[in-house]
Design a protein around this motif. Structure first.
Motif, PDB file in Angstrom:
ATOM      1  N   LYS A  51       0.851  -1.184   0.000  1.00 17.54           N
ATOM      2  CA  LYS A  51       0.000   0.000   0.000  1.00 17.54           C
ATOM      3  C   LYS A  51       0.886   1.233   0.000  1.00 17.54           C
ATOM      4  CE  LYS A  51      -3.488   2.030   3.034  1.00 17.54           C
ATOM      5  NZ  LYS A  51      -2.797   3.263   3.111  1.00 17.54           N
ATOM      6  N   SER A  52       0.560   2.158  -0.893  1.00 18.76           N
ATOM      7  CA  SER A  52       1.205   3.466  -0.843  1.00 18.76           C
ATOM      8  C   SER A  52       0.324   4.326   0.047  1.00 18.76           C
ATOM      9  CB  SER A  52       1.332   4.058  -2.251  1.00 18.76           C
ATOM     10  OG  SER A  52       0.054   4.416  -2.744  1.00 18.76           O
ATOM     11  N   PHE A  53       0.516   5.626   0.039  1.00 22.60           N
ATOM     12  CA  PHE A  53      -0.313   6.486   0.880  1.00 22.60           C
ATOM     13  C   PHE A  53      -1.786   6.412   0.500  1.00 22.60           C
ATOM     14  CE2 PHE A  53       3.816   8.440   1.660  1.00 22.60           C
ATOM     15  CZ  PHE A  53       3.784   8.481   3.031  1.00 22.60           C
ATOM     16  N   THR A  54      -2.072   6.292  -0.791  1.00 17.68           N
ATOM     17  CA  THR A  54      -3.483   6.308  -1.218  1.00 17.68           C
ATOM     18  C   THR A  54      -3.859   5.163  -2.146  1.00 17.68           C
ATOM     19  OG1 THR A  54      -2.970   7.734  -3.094  1.00 17.68           O
ATOM     20  CG2 THR A  54      -3.619   8.824  -1.035  1.00 17.68           C
ATOM     21  N   ASP A  55      -2.912   4.318  -2.526  1.00 18.27           N
ATOM     22  CA  ASP A  55      -3.188   3.279  -3.516  1.00 18.27           C
ATOM     23  C   ASP A  55      -2.811   1.893  -3.020  1.00 18.27           C
ATOM     24  OD1 ASP A  55      -3.938   5.298  -5.290  1.00 18.27           O
ATOM     25  OD2 ASP A  55      -1.906   5.484  -6.078  1.00 18.27           O
ATOM     26  N   GLN A  56      -3.545   0.907  -3.520  1.00 21.82           N
ATOM     27  CA  GLN A  56      -3.214  -0.498  -3.302  1.00 21.82           C
ATOM     28  C   GLN A  56      -2.307  -0.922  -4.447  1.00 21.82           C
ATOM     29  OE1 GLN A  56      -4.550  -2.364  -0.668  1.00 21.82           O
ATOM     30  NE2 GLN A  56      -3.232  -4.040  -1.225  1.00 21.82           N
ATOM     31  N   LEU A  57      -1.221  -1.617  -4.144  1.00 16.87           N
ATOM     32  CA  LEU A  57      -0.250  -2.033  -5.151  1.00 16.87           C
ATOM     33  C   LEU A  57      -0.074  -3.541  -5.139  1.00 16.87           C
ATOM     34  CD1 LEU A  57       2.558   0.530  -4.261  1.00 16.87           C
ATOM     35  CD2 LEU A  57       0.827   0.781  -6.035  1.00 16.87           C
ATOM     36  N   LEU A  58       0.255  -4.086  -6.287  1.00 22.02           N
ATOM     37  CA  LEU A  58       0.713  -5.460  -6.383  1.00 22.02           C
ATOM     38  C   LEU A  58       2.171  -5.378  -6.806  1.00 22.02           C
ATOM     39  CD1 LEU A  58       0.194  -8.531  -6.366  1.00 22.02           C
ATOM     40  CD2 LEU A  58      -0.325  -8.321  -8.801  1.00 22.02           C
ATOM     41  N   ILE A  59       3.049  -5.958  -6.003  1.00 23.37           N
ATOM     42  CA  ILE A  59       4.481  -5.943  -6.266  1.00 23.37           C
ATOM     43  C   ILE A  59       4.861  -7.312  -6.815  1.00 23.37           C
ATOM     44  CG2 ILE A  59       6.779  -5.566  -5.282  1.00 23.37           C
ATOM     45  CD1 ILE A  59       4.810  -3.152  -5.023  1.00 23.37           C
ATOM     46  N   VAL A  60       5.615  -7.309  -7.917  1.00 22.10           N
ATOM     47  CA  VAL A  60       6.036  -8.554  -8.560  1.00 22.10           C
ATOM     48  C   VAL A  60       7.547  -8.498  -8.759  1.00 22.10           C
ATOM     49  CG1 VAL A  60       5.777 -10.036 -10.583  1.00 22.10           C
ATOM     50  CG2 VAL A  60       3.810  -8.726  -9.751  1.00 22.10           C
ATOM     51  N   ASP A  61       8.260  -9.467  -8.198  1.00 17.73           N
ATOM     52  CA  ASP A  61       9.709  -9.555  -8.350  1.00 17.73           C
ATOM     53  C   ASP A  61      10.032 -10.597  -9.418  1.00 17.73           C
ATOM     54  OD1 ASP A  61      10.040  -7.697  -6.342  1.00 17.73           O
ATOM     55  OD2 ASP A  61      10.538  -9.168  -4.795  1.00 17.73           O
ATOM     56  N   VAL A  62      10.827 -10.187 -10.418  1.00 16.73           N
ATOM     57  CA  VAL A  62      11.203 -11.057 -11.524  1.00 16.73           C
ATOM     58  C   VAL A  62      12.693 -11.352 -11.424  1.00 16.73           C
ATOM     59  CG1 VAL A  62      11.317 -11.280 -14.032  1.00 16.73           C
ATOM     60  CG2 VAL A  62       9.382 -10.110 -12.978  1.00 16.73           C
ATOM     61  N   ARG A  63      13.030 -12.623 -11.524  1.00 14.21           N
ATOM     62  CA  ARG A  63      14.405 -13.094 -11.404  1.00 14.21           C
ATOM     63  C   ARG A  63      15.340 -12.326 -12.349  1.00 14.21           C
ATOM     64  NH1 ARG A  63      14.634 -17.707  -9.334  1.00 14.21           N
ATOM     65  NH2 ARG A  63      12.696 -18.412 -10.292  1.00 14.21           N
ATOM     66  N   ASP A  64      16.547 -11.973 -11.842  1.00 11.91           N
ATOM     67  CA  ASP A  64      17.552 -11.291 -12.670  1.00 11.91           C
ATOM     68  C   ASP A  64      17.768 -12.058 -13.969  1.00 11.91           C
ATOM     69  OD1 ASP A  64      18.138  -9.086 -11.178  1.00 11.91           O
ATOM     70  OD2 ASP A  64      19.956  -9.887 -10.268  1.00 11.91           O
ATOM     71  N   GLY A  65      17.839 -11.323 -15.068  1.00 15.07           N
ATOM     72  CA  GLY A  65      18.079 -11.928 -16.370  1.00 15.07           C
ATOM     73  C   GLY A  65      16.817 -12.367 -17.079  1.00 15.07           C
ATOM     74  N   ASP A  66      15.694 -12.395 -16.372  1.00 19.50           N
ATOM     75  CA  ASP A  66      14.418 -12.765 -16.971  1.00 19.50           C
ATOM     76  C   ASP A  66      13.559 -11.527 -17.167  1.00 19.50           C
ATOM     77  OD1 ASP A  66      14.862 -15.520 -17.138  1.00 19.50           O
ATOM     78  OD2 ASP A  66      14.142 -15.865 -15.093  1.00 19.50           O
ATOM     79  N   SER A  67      12.574 -11.637 -18.032  1.00 19.26           N
ATOM     80  CA  SER A  67      11.612 -10.561 -18.256  1.00 19.26           C
ATOM     81  C   SER A  67      10.284 -10.953 -17.643  1.00 19.26           C
ATOM     82  CB  SER A  67      11.411 -10.333 -19.752  1.00 19.26           C
ATOM     83  OG  SER A  67      12.605  -9.943 -20.352  1.00 19.26           O
ATOM     84  N   LEU A  68       9.476  -9.951 -17.364  1.00 16.39           N
ATOM     85  CA  LEU A  68       8.121 -10.199 -16.901  1.00 16.39           C
ATOM     86  C   LEU A  68       7.363 -10.875 -18.042  1.00 16.39           C
ATOM     87  CD1 LEU A  68       6.156  -9.584 -14.512  1.00 16.39           C
ATOM     88  CD2 LEU A  68       5.460  -7.576 -15.798  1.00 16.39           C
ATOM     89  N   PRO A  69       6.794 -12.065 -17.808  1.00 16.09           N
ATOM     90  CA  PRO A  69       6.055 -12.735 -18.880  1.00 16.09           C
ATOM     91  C   PRO A  69       4.956 -11.833 -19.433  1.00 16.09           C
ATOM     92  CG  PRO A  69       6.387 -14.225 -17.029  1.00 16.09           C
ATOM     93  CD  PRO A  69       6.817 -12.846 -16.582  1.00 16.09           C
ATOM     94  N   GLY A  70       4.833 -11.766 -20.760  1.00 22.18           N
ATOM     95  CA  GLY A  70       3.879 -10.878 -21.417  1.00 22.18           C
ATOM     96  C   GLY A  70       2.450 -11.090 -20.992  1.00 22.18           C
ATOM     97  N   ASP A  71       2.060 -12.333 -20.774  1.00 28.03           N
ATOM     98  CA  ASP A  71       0.666 -12.582 -20.395  1.00 28.03           C
ATOM     99  C   ASP A  71       0.363 -12.125 -18.975  1.00 28.03           C
ATOM    100  OD1 ASP A  71       2.205 -14.839 -19.435  1.00 28.03           O
ATOM    101  OD2 ASP A  71       0.311 -15.920 -19.149  1.00 28.03           O
ATOM    102  N   VAL A  72       1.388 -11.930 -18.155  1.00 26.95           N
ATOM    103  CA  VAL A  72       1.173 -11.448 -16.785  1.00 26.95           C
ATOM    104  C   VAL A  72       0.616 -10.026 -16.822  1.00 26.95           C
ATOM    105  CG1 VAL A  72       2.322 -10.749 -14.648  1.00 26.95           C
ATOM    106  CG2 VAL A  72       2.842 -12.959 -15.679  1.00 26.95           C
ATOM    107  N   THR A  73       1.217  -9.175 -17.630  1.00 31.18           N
ATOM    108  CA  THR A  73       0.744  -7.795 -17.739  1.00 31.18           C
ATOM    109  C   THR A  73      -0.709  -7.766 -18.208  1.00 31.18           C
ATOM    110  OG1 THR A  73       2.989  -7.065 -18.211  1.00 31.18           O
ATOM    111  CG2 THR A  73       1.224  -5.539 -18.755  1.00 31.18           C
TER     112      THR A  73
END
Length: 91
Positions: A18-40
């Motif tokens: 949570k930020s001051f006013t927003d709910q967030l989802l945090i996603v950590d992606v392994r070094d050297g890898d990209s966020l899978p396209g279907d995740v976005t």
């Protein structure tokens, strides 16, 4: 949703924050890898958009915030509830 995301080989962790006013989802992606396209796409279907595009920062449309340990951290903002969360200071 966060638990489902950790099923991807590239994703080392996913959690709500949570930020001051927003709910967030945090996603950590392994070094050297990209966020899978279907995740976005899956997150967008749940009204979770990349933080840069929500906050109008340079590089709009990207979600990467920076490196944390052996991962790159991505922030997604819940735009359905954006601005409705409040943080309070206890004196």
């Amino acid at each position: 949703m966060a638990k489902e995301l950790t099923g991807y080989e590239e994703i080392t962790d996913a959690f709500l924050a949570k930020s001051f006013t927003d709910q967030l989802l945090i996603v950590d992606v392994r070094d050297g890898d990209s966020l899978p396209g279907d995740v976005t796409e899956r997150l967008a279907d749940q009204s979770l958009l990349p933080a840069d595009s929500v906050y109008d920062e340079d590089g709009a449309g990207r979600s990467a915030i920076g490196d944390v340990g052996n991962a790159t951290r991505h922030h997604f903002v819940d735009v359905q509830t954006r601005g409705s969360h409040r943080s309070y200071v206890v004196e």
